[in-house]
Motif scaffolding. Structure first.
Motif, PDB file in Angstrom:
ATOM      1  N   ARG A 119       0.856  -1.190   0.000  1.00 12.62           N
ATOM      2  CA  ARG A 119       0.000   0.000   0.000  1.00 12.62           C
ATOM      3  C   ARG A 119       0.892   1.239   0.000  1.00 12.62           C
ATOM      4  O   ARG A 119       1.857   1.328   0.742  1.00 12.62           O
ATOM      5  CB  ARG A 119      -0.898   0.019   1.224  1.00 12.62           C
ATOM      6  N   ILE A 120       0.553   2.186  -0.854  1.00 13.50           N
ATOM      7  CA  ILE A 120       1.298   3.436  -0.958  1.00 13.50           C
ATOM      8  C   ILE A 120       0.502   4.527  -0.263  1.00 13.50           C
ATOM      9  O   ILE A 120      -0.674   4.732  -0.554  1.00 13.50           O
ATOM     10  CB  ILE A 120       1.529   3.823  -2.442  1.00 13.50           C
ATOM     11  N   ARG A 121       1.151   5.178   0.688  1.00 17.40           N
ATOM     12  CA  ARG A 121       0.522   6.316   1.366  1.00 17.40           C
ATOM     13  C   ARG A 121       0.968   7.569   0.650  1.00 17.40           C
ATOM     14  O   ARG A 121       2.116   7.961   0.719  1.00 17.40           O
ATOM     15  CB  ARG A 121       0.952   6.380   2.844  1.00 17.40           C
ATOM     16  N   SER A 122       0.053   8.186  -0.067  1.00 18.88           N
ATOM     17  CA  SER A 122       0.415   9.382  -0.816  1.00 18.88           C
ATOM     18  C   SER A 122       0.242  10.608   0.057  1.00 18.88           C
ATOM     19  O   SER A 122      -0.394  10.557   1.110  1.00 18.88           O
ATOM     20  CB  SER A 122      -0.449   9.488  -2.079  1.00 18.88           C
ATOM     21  N   GLY A 123       0.784  11.707  -0.416  1.00 17.61           N
ATOM     22  CA  GLY A 123       0.626  12.973   0.289  1.00 17.61           C
ATOM     23  C   GLY A 123      -0.805  13.456   0.149  1.00 17.61           C
ATOM     24  O   GLY A 123      -1.677  12.762  -0.349  1.00 17.61           O
TER      25      GLY A 123
END
Length: 166
Positions: A119-123
């Motif tokens: 999972r990528i936590r974006s800004g």
């Protein structure tokens, strides 16, 4: 979704490595070729037969493009869902057109193998042109260690393959 939009899902294999389109600072876009070869069982002959391969160009935008470039490789079995569109252009005075699948979602076909999801936590800003923050083309994506599924070791994969060989 717009009126009369053609939404479809295609299963196939990556015919090319995804390539980056556009320049740093612009909306991330990637493109690759997807080949899909239908097969059917010919009961009279007792064999599987393949039909002709259909090739499509797939384009992905924004975060999907960045993730596709990081995860997909030529030869991977994938599923792509999106909108079929016709791209038109003029080259050397001749009108040309091509059918393109603009992807809403892309994933590995888990009927053909295993995968690991991170999972990528974006800004706070979406990846898009004019977004504030680092350029997604030049900034590596980060993930939280607790949100990265651990991939099985080679021995674990072998034991799973053997146990599923049935």
């Amino acid at each position: 979704m717009s009126i009369n939009e053609i939404k479809t899902t295609v299963f196939g294999f990556m015919g090319t490595q995804p390539t980056r389109l556009g320049q740093p600072g612009s909306t991330p876009v990637c493109s690759f070729r997807l080949g899909s070869t239908p097969a059917y069982y010919d009961a009279a002959a007792g064999v599987w037969k393949r039909k002709s391969t259909t090739w499509l160009t797939v384009k992905a935008f924004r975060t999907l493009a960045v993730n596709a470039l990081a995860c997909l490789h030529k030869g991977d079995p994938v599923m792509v869902t999106g909108s079929l569109v016709t791209e038109e252009w003029i080259s050397d005075g001749q009108q040309h057109s091509s059918l393109v699948l603009v992807a809403d979602g892309i994933g590995h076909d888990l009927a053909r193998g295993q995968d690991t999801f991170t999972r990528i936590r974006s800004g706070t800003a979406p990846i898009d042109e004019g977004a504030v923050g680092p350029d997604p083309w030049t900034t590596p994506l980060t993930s939280s260690p607790s949100e990265t599924a651990s991939a099985p070791s080679a021995s674990e994969r072998t034991s799973v393959e053997v146990s599923n060989a049935g």
